[in-house]
Design a protein around this motif. Structure first.
Motif, PDB file in Angstrom:
ATOM      1  N   ARG A  22     129.219  32.756  74.305  1.00  0.00           N
ATOM      2  CA  ARG A  22     129.002  34.185  74.100  1.00  0.00           C
ATOM      3  C   ARG A  22     128.833  34.935  75.414  1.00  0.00           C
ATOM      4  O   ARG A  22     128.886  36.159  75.441  1.00  0.00           O
ATOM      5  CB  ARG A  22     127.776  34.413  73.214  1.00  0.00           C
ATOM      6  N   ALA A  79     129.968  39.396  77.776  1.00  0.00           N
ATOM      7  CA  ALA A  79     130.543  39.014  76.482  1.00  0.00           C
ATOM      8  C   ALA A  79     132.057  39.178  76.448  1.00  0.00           C
ATOM      9  O   ALA A  79     132.688  38.825  75.455  1.00  0.00           O
ATOM     10  CB  ALA A  79     129.908  39.857  75.374  1.00  0.00           C
ATOM     11  N   PRO A 128     129.919  37.065  67.304  1.00  0.00           N
ATOM     12  CA  PRO A 128     129.992  35.604  67.494  1.00  0.00           C
ATOM     13  C   PRO A 128     130.765  34.931  66.365  1.00  0.00           C
ATOM     14  O   PRO A 128     130.663  35.324  65.194  1.00  0.00           O
ATOM     15  CB  PRO A 128     128.518  35.180  67.483  1.00  0.00           C
ATOM     16  N   SER A 181     130.438  29.548  68.014  1.00  0.00           N
ATOM     17  CA  SER A 181     129.858  30.110  69.240  1.00  0.00           C
ATOM     18  C   SER A 181     128.551  29.409  69.609  1.00  0.00           C
ATOM     19  O   SER A 181     127.796  28.983  68.737  1.00  0.00           O
ATOM     20  CB  SER A 181     129.592  31.605  69.052  1.00  0.00           C
TER      21      SER A 181
END
Length: 489
Positions: free
Chosen positions: A247, A441, A238, A242
């Motif tokens: 994320r 992600a 991250p 973020s």
């Protein structure tokens, strides 16, 4: 990264290098490293007893030359010659290498002379060198070689394979018939796929790669095994700005009234996979919230779950609907377990986003219309066929987890981590959640599957430490495995 190349590619690279070197120089380069490796495995070379099992080809020549080097250092070396008889009645072997062994004080005899009692020929040996067939072999060992291989295994001596255990297929990892079960394999120039993929991998023992200067073409690899550094480069980190949505959000459709634990385990893996949030859309919401209150639960199913960056569907699902709706989505989808039943290849191939399938051997066999034994015996071919048929990335679980891309030009990825204790109920549910979270992600399916399998196996090692382990223990150990890979960064 360990990178494995097909035999044809390795031989072409060897031929190109030999054309630039004095005759025999490349073989001596390999032999020097082989002899040094063997010497390092012995408590001491002087006074040790070494038996060389030498076939008729260059593999036998490598073993004989290495035996000669060990004999010059004081080892007692005997060669058993397995080549078929030549015109002179003597076994066909690499004559210069045999001459070098004789000049160094070693002895030799044909395999026919020990056929009645192969164990006697190996009695008292400290090390046995397998130079029977190497990478050129196809099918199992002949009866005389198989008897010697069994005797070597039973002798208590350290059994070292030269380049590849004789009797295994270098390109596919299949074992058709009897083969040498080595304690260690010293391989030259490049790994071969059979050294990384079961069932052949189990025959190779500890691997040692010897660099002999081959120039291997870019893009020609058949298989690769990631290591810590490779996985660390794939894992999401991250940034300062973020938030949970940037994320990534992973949606999970798993579990049922009969199997609520599958939902809990899948969510457990997903929460530890790098995504910012997990949406659970299924009938086991109460069980999930009881263990993981941070989960966003949607009892109405995937249609009411809101925006996600990936879906995981299948673990413990039973007959709960949702597969068609999830496959119709425009985000990456991971399909596991019950979600794989009656999966339509055309529907998967028509998806606008990537699909990751994570079957075990039995599920893969059902998808391919084959026997489970066929899949287990030919894991590389099975994963490739599934990926081509469904136009999807395939993570084939098992003793060797294989990840195959729908692009046949991409090498398969072979997972090197794990433990037999991982063969426990629910461990695959954790893996699915973890891989799905990595998809959310932002990782590509091949990378998400490879990294997830690596972390999952590493977590199982940490959790088990040589003792039985439960699936939730593996999930709990994932943060530690992640830190091991990234060094806490």
């Amino acid at each position: 990264m360990r990178t494995a190349y097909p035999v044809e590619t390795v031989r072409a690279a060897e031929a190109a290098l030999m054309a630039k070197l004095p005759e025999g120089a490349l073989m001596q380069r390999a032999v020097a490293a082989l002899a040094a490796a063997c010497a390092g495995m012995l408590p001491r070379v002087y006074g040790s007893r070494v038996v060389v099992l030498a076939g008729s080809g260059d593999n036998g020549g490598d073993a004989l030359y290495a035996g000669a080097r060990l004999a010059r250092r004081g080892a007692g070396v005997t060669a058993v010659l397995l080549g078929s008889p030549g015109d002179d009645g003597r076994p066909k072997v690499h004559r210069p290498a045999l001459a070098a062994l004789t000049a160094a004080g070693g002895t030799s005899r044909p395999a026919s002379a020990v056929a009645g009692d192969p164990a006697a020929a190996l009695a008292g040996a400290d090390l046995v060198l397998d130079g029977i067939t190497g990478i050129g072999g196809r099918g199992g060992l002949r009866p005389d070689a198989a008897a010697l291989a069994r005797a070597a295994r039973d002798s208590g001596a350290l059994l070292v394979a030269v380049d590849l255990p004789s009797g295994v297929d270098a390109d596919t990892g299949t074992v058709q018939g009897e083969a040498v079960r080595a304690d260690a394999t010293v391989t030259f120039g490049a790994y071969k796929p059979g050294l990384l993929i079961d069932p052949a991998r189990e025959y190779a023992g500890a691997l040692r790669l010897v660099d002999i200067g081959l120039d291997l073409p870019a893009g020609a690899a058949a298989a690769e095994a990631l290591q810590h550094e490779d996985v660390a480069g794939l894992l999401p980190r991250p940034a300062a700005e973020s938030d949970k949505y940037r994320r990534g959000v992973v949606g999970v459709v798993a579990g049922s009234a009969r199997y609520p634990g599958a939902a809990v385990l899948c969510v457990s893996g997903a929460l530890r996979g790098g995504a910012g949030a997990v949406r659970y859309a299924g009938p086991a919401g109460e069980a999930v919230l009881a263990r993981h209150p941070e989960t966003l639960v949607h009892p109405g199913g995937p249609a009411e779950a809101g925006r996600v960056q990936s879906w995981v569907i299948g673990p413990g699902l039973g007959d709960t609907p949702g597969v068609e709706a999830v496959l119709a989505s425009e985000v990456p989808v991971l399909v596991d377990a019950d979600g794989l039943r009656l999966l339509d290849p055309a529907a998967v191939r028509a998806r606008p986003a990537p699909t990751l399938l994570t079957p075990h051997a039995g599920e893969a066999a059902a998808l391919l219309g084959a026997a489970r034994e066929e899949v287990e015996a030919g894991r590389l071919a099975a994963a490739r066929e599934l990926a081509a048929t469904y136009g999807a990335t395939v993570l084939l679980k098992g003793s060797t987890t294989v990840v195959a891309s729908p692009d046949p030009k991409e090498p398969v990825r072979v997972n090197p981590t794990g433990t037999p204790w991982l063969a426990t109920a629910g461990s695959g549910d954790v893996l699915s959640g973890l891989a799905g979270s990595l998809l959310a992600a932002g990782l590509a399916p091949r990378d998400a599957a490879s990294a997830a399998a690596y972390l999952h196996g590493l977590a199982a090692r940490r959790a088990a430490r040589g003792a039985p382990v439960a699936a939730y223990d593996v999930a709990e150990a994932l943060p530690g495995a992640w830190r091991d890979v990234t060094d806490g960064g």
